[in-house]
Design an enzyme around this catalytic site. Structure first.
Site, PDB file in Angstrom:
ATOM      1  N   CYS A 234       0.805  -1.209   0.000  1.00 30.08           N
ATOM      2  CA  CYS A 234       0.000   0.000   0.000  1.00 30.08           C
ATOM      3  C   CYS A 234       0.844   1.268   0.000  1.00 30.08           C
ATOM      4  CB  CYS A 234      -0.865   0.039   1.251  1.00 30.08           C
ATOM      5  SG  CYS A 234      -1.895  -1.411   1.444  1.00 30.08           S
TER       6      CYS A 234
ATOM      7  N   GLY B  25       0.028   0.541  -4.834  1.00 30.53           N
ATOM      8  CA  GLY B  25      -1.206  -0.214  -4.683  1.00 30.53           C
ATOM      9  C   GLY B  25      -2.233   0.264  -5.686  1.00 30.53           C
TER      10      GLY B  25
ATOM     11  N   ASN C 133       0.096   0.125   5.735  1.00 33.51           N
ATOM     12  CA  ASN C 133       0.980  -0.471   4.732  1.00 33.51           C
ATOM     13  C   ASN C 133       1.830  -1.531   5.434  1.00 33.51           C
ATOM     14  OD1 ASN C 133       3.997   0.725   3.065  1.00 33.51           O
ATOM     15  ND2 ASN C 133       2.764  -1.066   2.647  1.00 33.51           N
ATOM     16  N   GLY C 134       1.672  -2.790   5.056  1.00 32.75           N
ATOM     17  CA  GLY C 134       2.482  -3.828   5.671  1.00 32.75           C
ATOM     18  C   GLY C 134       1.684  -5.081   5.943  1.00 32.75           C
TER      19      GLY C 134
ATOM     20  N   TYR D 103      12.831  -2.377  -6.238  1.00 32.70           N
ATOM     21  CA  TYR D 103      11.628  -2.448  -7.056  1.00 32.70           C
ATOM     22  C   TYR D 103      10.468  -1.578  -6.591  1.00 32.70           C
ATOM     23  CZ  TYR D 103       7.467  -4.760  -9.076  1.00 32.70           C
ATOM     24  OH  TYR D 103       6.295  -5.037  -9.698  1.00 32.70           O
TER      25      TYR D 103
ATOM     26  N   SER E 285      11.131  -0.417 -13.849  1.00 26.21           N
ATOM     27  CA  SER E 285      11.897  -0.604 -12.623  1.00 26.21           C
ATOM     28  C   SER E 285      13.376  -0.895 -12.871  1.00 26.21           C
ATOM     29  CB  SER E 285      11.274  -1.727 -11.787  1.00 26.21           C
ATOM     30  OG  SER E 285      11.114  -2.870 -12.580  1.00 26.21           O
TER      31      SER E 285
ATOM     32  N   ASP F 128      16.902  -6.842 -15.419  1.00 19.69           N
ATOM     33  CA  ASP F 128      15.575  -6.815 -14.799  1.00 19.69           C
ATOM     34  C   ASP F 128      15.731  -6.717 -13.285  1.00 19.69           C
ATOM     35  OD1 ASP F 128      12.845  -6.750 -14.611  1.00 19.69           O
ATOM     36  OD2 ASP F 128      12.503  -8.777 -15.353  1.00 19.69           O
ATOM     37  N   ASP F 129      14.616  -6.332 -12.606  1.00 22.69           N
ATOM     38  CA  ASP F 129      14.729  -6.115 -11.158  1.00 22.69           C
ATOM     39  C   ASP F 129      14.839  -7.422 -10.383  1.00 22.69           C
ATOM     40  OD1 ASP F 129      11.818  -6.833 -10.500  1.00 22.69           O
ATOM     41  OD2 ASP F 129      11.572  -5.193 -11.910  1.00 22.69           O
TER      42      ASP F 129
ATOM     43  N   CYS G 133      15.970  -5.731   6.073  1.00 22.68           N
ATOM     44  CA  CYS G 133      15.418  -7.071   5.979  1.00 22.68           C
ATOM     45  C   CYS G 133      15.831  -7.618   4.623  1.00 22.68           C
ATOM     46  CB  CYS G 133      13.884  -7.055   6.080  1.00 22.68           C
ATOM     47  SG  CYS G 133      13.176  -8.699   5.787  1.00 22.68           S
TER      48      CYS G 133
ATOM     49  N   CYS H 258      13.859 -12.696   2.275  1.00 27.65           N
ATOM     50  CA  CYS H 258      13.435 -13.480   1.106  1.00 27.65           C
ATOM     51  C   CYS H 258      14.642 -14.053   0.347  1.00 27.65           C
ATOM     52  CB  CYS H 258      12.534 -12.667   0.191  1.00 27.65           C
ATOM     53  SG  CYS H 258      13.134 -11.025  -0.160  1.00 27.65           S
TER      54      CYS H 258
HETATM   55  S1  SF4 Z   1      11.278 -10.678   3.137  1.00 29.77           S
HETATM   56 FE1  SF4 Z   1      12.058  -9.592   1.308  1.00 29.77          FE
HETATM   57  S2  SF4 Z   1      10.290  -8.531   0.425  1.00 29.77           S
HETATM   58 FE2  SF4 Z   1       9.743  -9.124   2.542  1.00 29.77          FE
HETATM   59  S3  SF4 Z   1      10.243  -7.342   3.805  1.00 29.77           S
HETATM   60 FE3  SF4 Z   1      12.033  -8.683   3.833  1.00 29.77          FE
HETATM   61  S4  SF4 Z   1      13.318  -7.951   2.118  1.00 29.77           S
HETATM   62 FE4  SF4 Z   1      11.280  -7.103   1.837  1.00 29.77          FE
END
Ligand code: SF4
Length: 473
Positions: free
Chosen positions: A5, A32, A106-107, A245, A286, A348-349, A436, A439
């Protein structure tokens, strides 16, 4: 993959706050695209208009005229929890006999299920399936007296990612979770104050950027000006995908222009994965900056090879697989004369499921490309996101079960290079421990609730269900 969002808040007496919010949401449309909404207040009364669709489709002139007051919040939504329906559009309104508020979020709240059960047992009713309503009711359930203290109470009980704007009684609140997973910034406008997901929204409405809202900060804006209180925080975890991105290239995050960070990603990709080719192209929009960065660093000329049909929206943002597949075809048109007979480096991203990239490569080959060398600004995505980015379940992530060589063959590229994690951090130019990166690494900055793990297990095919232990943190 999509982000959840875009949010915006304003306190500015004498300003047409609804119209300013409308233009700010326009600038945040990329965050969003399913629904949009604005709430305004004249103190006791809250006016609201929300609907499905793009900002330009949701509001008419009459709607904006009806949204009166000195303060407003706005929201662009992509569903992360809850279905894509009008009742889940935000801002949401919630209240008790004492407090009434509007909230935009947002989240993603990782303990929302258990909180919802607890709140229902206490008698709180829910009108939607969003975790945003869990946040609103949690705030209202607080035994504290004033709203600021109630918000603090809620923050202490919430886990996950949440940047919030809250409107109540001629006050606007901006809240960022203690890890600061989602961005939020603050600025001034005509003697008033604004809060936005990204600085590009401030630029478009003529506001002056002041600073980022800090992780764990609650900003209160009212007739007395701006003040802040803080929740203690011991771990920062800004989503690094904002740089790759999500954020608009003209936004500044932690003092870094997104466009420059993306250019550097291209520069580093050219260092990590050089290859002889005739032209470099970035997948618009992007990866355009990263493509330019690759071209400049390698000395290989940059050409536009694909033209984007800008009004289709992001491929990933479409809410179901059928629309996603249609979106790929509708989104790009190759510039055959630029591509034909050439060896291409295509930047690409990211590659998420691996469904879009083969179609793009196929499109380029049909347009006469002799070679296609893919270069990707994100490392391989091997783990799902529990913080508001609905990228895929683990087994849908192509890098979770294929090697880079296998992915290269699967997508039909002549070569494939993913930026290294060190290269990604270098391109952003900030310490690794403030992000973070779960992923990519599987190291989540906060424990993800058991129910999230169960959700993953339910969506895993039997032979990969054993990998549940890999997503437990
Ligand atoms: S897991 Fe990846 S996409 Fe999700 S908040 Fe962490 S860095 Fe961002």
């Amino acid at each position: 993959m999509h982000e959840s969002c875009g949010i915006f808040g304003i306190y500015a007496p004498g300003v047409d706050v609804a119209r300013v919010t409308f233009f700010a949401l326009y600038a945040l449309q990329h965050r969003g695209q399913e629904s949009a909404g604005i709430a305004t207040t004249e103190g006791a009364k809250i006016y609201i208009h929300t609907d499905m669709g793009l900002v330009s489709q949701v509001f008419t002139e009459d709607d904006l005229l009806r949204l009166t007051g000195n303060a407003a919040i706005g929201h662009n939504r992509y569903s992360t929890t809850g279905s894509s329906t009008a009742c889940n559009a935000q801002p949401i309104i919630a209240g008790t006999t004492e407090v009434r508020l509007a909230l935009g979020h947002n989240g993603n709240i990782t303990n929302s299920k258990s909180l919802r059960v607890e709140l229902e047992e206490k008698g709180f009713a829910f009108n939607s399936s969003t975790d945003s309503e869990v946040i609103a009711n949690l705030i209202l359930s607080s035994p504290e007296k004033d709203l600021e203290a109630k918000i603090k109470y809620a923050i202490r009980r919430l886990t996950g990612a949440y940047s919030l704007v809250i409107l109540s009684g001629e006050k606007v609140f901006g809240v960022r979770d203690p890890m600061g997973v989602r961005p939020l910034c603050i600025g001034t406008l005509d003697g008033g104050w604004v809060i936005a997901s990204e600085t590009c929204a401030l630029d478009h409405i003529g506001a002056q950027y002041v600073r980022e809202v800090e992780p764990g900060e609650i900003v209160t804006i009212d007739a007395n000006g701006v003040r802040s209180t803080y929740i203690e925080t011991n771990r920062r975890a800004l989503c690094i995908f904002e740089y790759i991105y999500f954020a608009r290239p003209d936004s500044v995050l932690n003092g870094k222009l997104i466009y420059s960070a993306r250019q550097k990603m291209g520069t580093i990709l050219s260092r990590e994965y050089p290859v002889n080719a005739d032209i470099v192209m970035g997948i618009p929009d992007s990866a355009t900056a990263a493509g330019l960065g690759y071209a400049r660093a390698s000395g290989i000329p940059y050409h536009e090879g694909l033209l984007k049909n800008r009004y289709v929206g992001r491929t990933f943002i479409e809410p179901d697989q059928r629309l996603r597949e249609l979106g790929v075809r509708l989104k790009f048109n190759p510039l055959t004369q630029e591509i034909s007979g050439k060896r291409l480096i295509v930047v690409d991203d990211s590659i998420v499921r691996g469904t879009t990239t083969p179609r793009v490569i196929n499109m380029l080959r049909k347009a006469g490309a002799r070679e296609v060398h893919m270069r990707i600004c994100a490392p391989p995505i091997r783990h799902p996101c529990f913080f508001g980015v609905d990228m895929a379940t683990r087994w849908e992530l192509i890098a979770a079960h294929k090697t880079v060589a296998e992915i290269k063959d699967f997508i039909g590229a002549d070569s494939l290079g993913y930026i290294s994690m060190d290269g990604l951090i270098e391109s952003v130019g900030l310490p690794a421990d403030m992000f973070c990166r779960a992923c990519f690494t599987g190291e989540y900055p906060t424990p993800v609730q058991l129910e999230m793990d169960k959700l993953q297990l339910e969506t895993l095919p039997p032979d990969t269900a054993r990998s549940l232990s890999e997503i437990e943190t």
